[in-house]
Design a protein around this motif. Sequence first.
Motif, PDB file in Angstrom:
ATOM      1  N   GLY A 165      14.326   3.971   8.685  1.00 32.13           N
ATOM      2  CA  GLY A 165      13.044   3.323   8.953  1.00 32.13           C
ATOM      3  C   GLY A 165      12.005   3.492   7.862  1.00 32.13           C
ATOM      4  N   ARG A 166      12.432   3.926   6.673  1.00 28.28           N
ATOM      5  CA  ARG A 166      11.480   4.107   5.578  1.00 28.28           C
ATOM      6  C   ARG A 166      11.458   2.868   4.687  1.00 28.28           C
ATOM      7  N   ILE A 167      10.446   2.789   3.858  1.00 25.26           N
ATOM      8  CA  ILE A 167      10.366   1.738   2.842  1.00 25.26           C
ATOM      9  C   ILE A 167      10.302   2.399   1.475  1.00 25.26           C
ATOM     10  N   PRO A 168      10.826   1.720   0.428  1.00 28.43           N
ATOM     11  CA  PRO A 168      11.333   0.349   0.402  1.00 28.43           C
ATOM     12  C   PRO A 168      12.856   0.292   0.549  1.00 28.43           C
ATOM     13  N   TYR A 195      18.888   1.336  -0.421  1.00 34.15           N
ATOM     14  CA  TYR A 195      17.660   2.067  -0.097  1.00 34.15           C
ATOM     15  C   TYR A 195      17.702   3.429  -0.742  1.00 34.15           C
ATOM     16  N   GLU A 196      16.589   4.127  -0.723  1.00 30.33           N
ATOM     17  CA  GLU A 196      16.274   5.368  -1.441  1.00 30.33           C
ATOM     18  C   GLU A 196      15.721   4.964  -2.816  1.00 30.33           C
ATOM     19  N   THR A 197      14.441   5.260  -2.981  1.00 29.07           N
ATOM     20  CA  THR A 197      13.718   4.779  -4.159  1.00 29.07           C
ATOM     21  C   THR A 197      14.352   5.246  -5.473  1.00 29.07           C
ATOM     22  N   GLY A 198      14.831   6.495  -5.486  1.00 27.42           N
ATOM     23  CA  GLY A 198      15.466   7.001  -6.713  1.00 27.42           C
ATOM     24  C   GLY A 198      16.707   6.198  -7.080  1.00 27.42           C
ATOM     25  N   ARG A 226       0.819  -1.227   0.000  1.00 24.94           N
ATOM     26  CA  ARG A 226       0.000   0.000   0.000  1.00 24.94           C
ATOM     27  C   ARG A 226       0.849   1.271   0.000  1.00 24.94           C
ATOM     28  N   SER A 227       2.178   1.114   0.031  1.00 23.65           N
ATOM     29  CA  SER A 227       3.064   2.297   0.099  1.00 23.65           C
ATOM     30  C   SER A 227       3.382   2.826  -1.292  1.00 23.65           C
ATOM     31  N   VAL A 228       3.308   4.151  -1.432  1.00 26.17           N
ATOM     32  CA  VAL A 228       3.557   4.732  -2.753  1.00 26.17           C
ATOM     33  C   VAL A 228       5.010   4.564  -3.191  1.00 26.17           C
TER      34      VAL A 228
END
Length: 216
Positions: free
Chosen positions: A53-56, A66-69, A11-13
């Motif tokens: 503590g962030r996703i993904p 980590y880090e979506t970019g 459900r996470s953008v």
Amino acid sequence: MGDPVLHGLSRSVYTRIARLALEEKGVRYTLEEVEIFGPDGVPKEHLARQPFGRIPALTHDGFTLYETGAITRYVDEAFTGPRLQPREPPARARMNQVIGIVDSYCYRPMIWGVFYARIVAPAERIQPEEGHLAQSLAKCRSCCRALEEILGSQRYFAGGELTLADLHVAPILLYFSITREGVETLSAHPRLRAWLDDMAARPSVQLTKGKYELAQ
Ligand SMILES: N[C@@H](CCC(=O)N[C@@H](CS)C(=O)NCC(=O)O)C(=O)O
């Protein structure tokens, strides 16, 4: 080489942005659900992968990222499949600009300001704060104006081809678009609305719908 594992929530953008890159490239992967919003907070094993503590986060053959970019660029460069980043400097810069706009100006007001107040809070019987929503909405309008201006008459944000920019914008704008404020705001931006409808029809986007969209 093994298949990558994406640690996040369906459900996470931001998790969805990474999934869209994997899906568009045709990469086989596993989504491992990590509940970071539960009463016990972020699981320890996830903090070892993502210290904020962030996703993904992504793991692939012993490599953790980590880090979506960074994840979406890695996915584009490490796997075969259609290129999701333009070669020419202006189009590439435009793509990076749009990703920066989404991260810096759109995510918080659209998701935590409007989407949370209108969709998540009522579902969880939480009283939203209307003052915060009104402030956020002004920022959302600026985002839509800026994004529509960049889109211009092009099919995608960086020109005629789909790029990571489109994949970064779509999940956030789709959540915003299921709120009544989102519907109203987007009706004032017909080119952005048409772009979103086009994106919404893509198999990658259909396949990664989260529970809030499925409930609409
Ligand atoms: N800069 C991070 C942002 C990721 C992010 O904020 N993800 C959201 C979920 S969509 C999250 O983990 N939120 C938890 C929080 O804000 O504490 C990235 O690009 O991966």
